[in-house]
Design a protein around this motif. Structure first.
Motif, PDB file in Angstrom:
ATOM      1  N   GLY A 100       7.906  12.472  52.727  1.00  0.00           N
ATOM      2  CA  GLY A 100       9.066  13.329  53.354  1.00  0.00           C
ATOM      3  C   GLY A 100      10.023  13.898  52.610  1.00  0.00           C
ATOM      4  N   ILE A 101      10.762  14.651  53.207  1.00  0.00           N
ATOM      5  CA  ILE A 101      11.986  15.356  52.667  1.00  0.00           C
ATOM      6  C   ILE A 101      13.213  15.378  53.424  1.00  0.00           C
ATOM      7  CG2 ILE A 101      10.544  16.913  51.335  1.00  0.00           C
ATOM      8  CD1 ILE A 101      11.292  19.221  53.412  1.00  0.00           C
ATOM      9  N   ARG A 102      14.349  15.264  52.948  1.00  0.00           N
ATOM     10  CA  ARG A 102      15.714  14.895  53.608  1.00  0.00           C
ATOM     11  C   ARG A 102      16.723  16.033  53.165  1.00  0.00           C
ATOM     12  NH1 ARG A 102      20.027  12.055  52.935  1.00  0.00           N
ATOM     13  NH2 ARG A 102      19.485  10.838  51.317  1.00  0.00           N
ATOM     14  N   THR A 121      16.562  15.084  49.154  1.00  0.00           N
ATOM     15  CA  THR A 121      15.784  14.065  48.705  1.00  0.00           C
ATOM     16  C   THR A 121      14.462  14.083  49.279  1.00  0.00           C
ATOM     17  OG1 THR A 121      17.921  12.613  48.947  1.00  0.00           O
ATOM     18  CG2 THR A 121      15.658  11.239  48.732  1.00  0.00           C
ATOM     19  N   GLU A 128      13.330   6.651  47.320  1.00  0.00           N
ATOM     20  CA  GLU A 128      13.885   8.066  47.161  1.00  0.00           C
ATOM     21  C   GLU A 128      14.255   8.640  45.854  1.00  0.00           C
ATOM     22  OE1 GLU A 128      15.759   7.993  51.668  1.00  0.00           O
ATOM     23  OE2 GLU A 128      17.321   8.127  49.943  1.00  0.00           O
ATOM     24  N   GLU A 140      14.542   8.323  64.396  1.00  0.00           N
ATOM     25  CA  GLU A 140      13.155   8.955  63.998  1.00  0.00           C
ATOM     26  C   GLU A 140      12.258   9.300  65.254  1.00  0.00           C
ATOM     27  OE1 GLU A 140       8.952   7.682  61.723  1.00  0.00           O
ATOM     28  OE2 GLU A 140      11.116   6.787  61.119  1.00  0.00           O
ATOM     29  N   ALA A 149      15.782  14.775  58.164  1.00  0.00           N
ATOM     30  CA  ALA A 149      14.580  14.511  57.350  1.00  0.00           C
ATOM     31  C   ALA A 149      13.170  14.859  58.066  1.00  0.00           C
ATOM     32  CB  ALA A 149      14.638  13.121  56.890  1.00  0.00           C
ATOM     33  N   TYR A 150      12.211  15.021  57.373  1.00  0.00           N
ATOM     34  CA  TYR A 150      11.037  15.099  58.103  1.00  0.00           C
ATOM     35  C   TYR A 150       9.761  14.303  57.220  1.00  0.00           C
ATOM     36  CZ  TYR A 150       6.949  16.970  60.394  1.00  0.00           C
ATOM     37  OH  TYR A 150       5.766  17.138  61.289  1.00  0.00           O
ATOM     38  N   LYS A 151       9.347  13.406  58.258  1.00  0.00           N
ATOM     39  CA  LYS A 151       8.192  12.534  57.394  1.00  0.00           C
ATOM     40  C   LYS A 151       6.959  13.086  57.899  1.00  0.00           C
ATOM     41  CE  LYS A 151       7.701   8.362  59.114  1.00  0.00           C
ATOM     42  NZ  LYS A 151       8.070   6.838  59.351  1.00  0.00           N
TER      43      LYS A 151
END
Length: 195
Positions: free
Chosen positions: A26-28, A50, A66, A146, A190-192
């Motif tokens: 994922g990204i944050r 991140t 991370e 989440e 963030a997206y996982k």
């Protein structure tokens, strides 16, 4: 020989553990409100970003390694220059979920922050132009939620544990020889990715 056998068994059990876990990258992205304790510097607004790997071991616990970027420091309240510190952060975030079907979670973990602009290589080569310590060790904690489709909203607080005044005289005008630590409040999304 016993050490080799033990290491092999540990490695094998680790692989089995990860194989039975859900692993999702994922990204944050977020915003920092950073400051340095015991100084006259005011809060500095910066960005953080991140990439992470979410390893869900149980319904209640996930480990999230991370690596990212964090813009920190402080803004001067007078004619002095602002302090800008750009860190590469490596963190081991532990996420504790309140209920297995709910996304509300608590965050706790250590972070190793490396000053991107002025690092150990610059100190060894005597090209370091900063009086800021090149490494900071931090403890971060926070809360988040989440959603089932992968979107995550989080608020974190990151407390530095290392005096960032490299020569113990950089902040003398501001703090009178007190310890100067990073303090950062982070809010982000963030997206996982589901794999």
């Amino acid at each position: 020989m016993k050490k080799v056998i033990l290491a092999t068994l540990f490695f094998a059990f680790s692989i089995v553990g990860f194989a039975q876990s859900k692993v999702n990258p994922g990204i944050r992205l977020g915003i920092n409100s950073a400051n340095i304790s015991n100084t006259n510097l005011e809060d500095k607004i910066g960005l953080n970003g991140t990439i992470f790997l979410d390893v869900r071991f149980t319904n209640f616990y996930a480990l999230q390694p991370e690596i990212g970027f964090s813009s920190q420091g402080g803004e001067s309240s007078n004619d002095e220059e602002d302090l800008n510190i750009n860190y590469i952060s490596i963190a081991a975030v532990n996420k504790f979920y309140v209920a297995p079907k709910q996304g509300f979670h608590f965050i706790l973990g250590p972070s190793l922050d490396l000053d991107f602009d002025n690092n150990f290589i610059n100190i060894v080569n005597d090209t370091n132009e900063s009086d800021v310590t090149p490494i900071d060790l931090s403890l971060l904690f926070g809360i988040g939620y989440e959603f089932p489709f992968g979107l995550i909203i989080e608020a974190r607080y990151k407390q530095g544990l290392v005096n960032i005044d490299l020569f113990d005289d950089f902040f003398d005008d501001y703090n009178g020889n007190n310890t100067s630590l990073n303090n950062v409040f982070q809010v982000g999304i963030a997206y996982k990715f589901k794999i």
